[in-house]
Design a protein around this motif. Structure first.
Motif, short mmCIF file in Angstrom:
data_model
loop_
_atom_site.label_atom_id
_atom_site.label_comp_id
_atom_site.label_asym_id
_atom_site.label_seq_id
_atom_site.Cartn_x
_atom_site.Cartn_y
_atom_site.Cartn_z
N ARG A 112 10.67 -2.86 5.18
CA ARG A 112 10.48 -4.25 4.75
C ARG A 112 10.81 -4.40 3.27
O ARG A 112 11.33 -5.43 2.84
N GLY A 113 10.55 -3.37 2.49
CA GLY A 113 10.90 -3.44 1.07
C GLY A 113 12.39 -3.61 0.86
O GLY A 113 12.82 -4.39 0.00
N SER A 148 4.91 -8.50 7.26
CA SER A 148 4.43 -7.18 6.87
C SER A 148 4.52 -6.97 5.36
O SER A 148 4.98 -7.83 4.62
N THR A 149 4.11 -5.79 4.91
CA THR A 149 4.15 -5.41 3.50
C THR A 149 5.41 -4.59 3.22
O THR A 149 6.04 -4.06 4.14
N PRO A 150 5.80 -4.43 1.95
CA PRO A 150 7.02 -3.67 1.63
C PRO A 150 7.01 -2.23 2.16
O PRO A 150 8.07 -1.65 2.37
N GLU A 151 5.84 -1.65 2.38
CA GLU A 151 5.76 -0.26 2.83
C GLU A 151 6.06 -0.10 4.31
O GLU A 151 6.29 1.03 4.78
N THR A 152 6.09 -1.18 5.05
CA THR A 152 6.33 -1.08 6.49
C THR A 152 7.73 -0.54 6.75
O THR A 152 8.72 -1.05 6.23
N SER A 153 7.80 0.49 7.59
CA SER A 153 9.07 1.15 7.88
C SER A 153 9.24 1.31 9.38
O SER A 153 8.26 1.45 10.13
N VAL A 154 10.48 1.30 9.83
CA VAL A 154 10.75 1.55 11.23
C VAL A 154 10.48 3.02 11.53
O VAL A 154 10.45 3.86 10.63
N VAL A 155 10.30 3.35 12.80
CA VAL A 155 10.07 4.75 13.17
C VAL A 155 11.38 5.48 13.45
O VAL A 155 11.41 6.71 13.53
N CYS A 156 12.48 4.75 13.59
CA CYS A 156 13.79 5.35 13.86
C CYS A 156 14.12 6.40 12.81
O CYS A 156 13.98 6.16 11.61
#
Length: 441
Positions: A350-351, A383-391
């Motif tokens: 998200r960042g 979401s927040t900037p720390e949210t990341s995909v699991v891929c």
């Protein structure tokens, strides 16, 4: 400040937010279960809140022309009309959907898939020009197999008309936008590329083909929002004629001026290689016994399949994963056009999305991450900037597609992460039943 949750206007279509599912290989084909397969692939993203879904490349003319097994043809109006079930499902969730139109040209299966070629020995490839010397060499060495038909000027117009007809069928079936597959070495890319295009007629200017496609689509599908990918061949080997980044920016300016409603600039090579799916070497997929016979059939024997694996391994060192690898070309294009610019390729957090929006692009797309998380938008929106995909960008999802199977995540660690998120309710949306249909001005 532009936010992911903000709506976006694309050619009069109001897209509810700026996250889209990029075109992927659904491998749904045209059989009795094709529509159900497409719904199963695409509905989760719509239900989870994606603003726009791009159905993966569909072929505007048969037979032949498919770049991979089980691609879907859209040259039959009766079949395309059945896809209204898909578009209605997407609209019921308040999302929008585009269909991507393509023809493989020299990249078609009749070039590289040994089993398909043996089954269809009379199929030939559509070609923009006579084979480039490097491809002629590959043909003589038996690496690839070419029997090209170089299109006359009249035949080029006929192909553009096929794009227009397919777009008309799609709009009648409820699609909100048309996405022309202008990159990844398909026929449109071949017109744009100086590596492939050495014509002497009006189509020596490769943009001219996209202009004629535009006119055909407008004649047959009206004012439907029209998007296209545009390649920059930055990864081509030294000494090979290529479309430079500067030339790509110029192409995009011309297309925006001509009437294209949105552009998707991407980098890549003149060859179909790992530059379009940067990431790790997919060792697990190559070693999977379930696909071994399919690899042997596709590449024409165990030795040839082993050589393909070796080539893929070597490419993984050249095309390692790079976050948001198309950001630079998108930013350059966005500075020169007044239509939305869409960015995809290596966007994983998200960042990154927040940094790209309003600076490098107007909308962000993801592809492979949807294989692991079909309901990914529910996690990213709000979401927040720390949210990341699991891929993990390991490409274990893509390699088996040469055997005709659909794209799904097959990496245990990634699947475990997605499973934990699912159990924790990360993919649930409280407003799922409150969607409203997209609007057109």
């Amino acid at each position: 400040m532009v936010r992911l949750e903000d709506p976006l206007d694309i050619g009069g279509l109001t897209v509810p937010n700026r996250l889209y599912r990029a075109p992927l290989l659904e491998c749904a084909g045209n059989g009795a279960g094709a529509v159900d397969a497409l719904v199963s692939h695409l509905e989760p993203a719509a239900a989870a809140g994606a603003g726009l879904l791009c159905q993966g490349a569909t072929i505007v003319r048969g037979p032949g022309g498919c770049a991979a097994p089980n691609m879907t043809y859209v040259d039959d109006p009766d079949f395309v009309s059945r896809l209204s079930e898909l578009t209605e499902t997407v609209h019921d969730h308040g999302s929008t959907i585009a269909i991507q139109l393509e023809h493989g040209g020299l990249r078609s299966m009749e070039t590289w898939h040994a089993g398909y070629r043996a089954e269809h020995p009379d199929y030939q490839q559509l070609a923009v020009s006579p084979l480039p010397p490097l491809l002629s060499l590959a043909d003589r060495l038996g690496i690839l197999s070419y029997d090209p038909v170089v299109m006359s000027t009249e035949e080029v117009y006929d192909l553009a008309a096929d794009f227009g007809r397919a777009a008309g069928y799609a709009v009648d079936a409820g699609y909100d936008a048309v996405h022309v597959a202008g990159a990844n070495m398909g026929i449109v890319h071949q017109f744009l590329s100086p590596f492939y295009n050495r014509r002497k007629d009006e189509f020596a200017d490769g943009v001219r083909f996209l202009e004629v496609v535009h006119d055909e689509i407008r004649d047959r599908a009206g004012d439907v929002p029209l998007l296209t990918k545009v390649p920059a061949e930055t990864e081509a080997p030294p000494g090979v004629p290529r479309l430079t980044s500067r030339e790509t920016v110029h192409v995009c300016r011309r297309l925006a001026d001509y009437g294209y409603d949105a552009l998707v600039p991407v980098t890549g090579s003149v060859f179909w290689d790992a530059s379009i799916v940067r990431g790790a070497f997919p060792e697990q997929a190559w070693r999977d016994d379930r696909f071994h016979d399919g690899y042997v059939e596709a590449f024409g024997g165990r030795l040839r399949a082993a050589l393909v694996v070796l080539g893929n391994w070597l490419e993984s060192f050249v095309y390692d994963f790079e976050p948001a690898w198309n950001a630079g070309i998108c930013r350059a294009v966005r500075r020169t056009v007044d239509v939305p610019v869409l960015a995809e390729g290596g966007i994983r957090t998200r960042g990154e999305i927040d940094r790209l929006l309003g600076h490098s692009c107007d909308m962000v797309g993801m592809g492979r991450p949807f294989y692991a998380e079909p309901r990914l938008p529910a996690r990213l929106l709000g979401s927040t900037p720390e949210t990341s995909v699991v891929c993990a960008s390991c490409n274990n999802c893509t390699v088996p597609q040469v055997t005709g199977v659909g794209g799904v995540c097959r990496t245990p660690d990634v699947l475990r992460k997605a499973g934990r998120l699912r159990r924790d309710g990360a993919y649930e949306r409280p407003d799922e039943c409150e969607g409203s249909p997209p609007s057109r001005e």
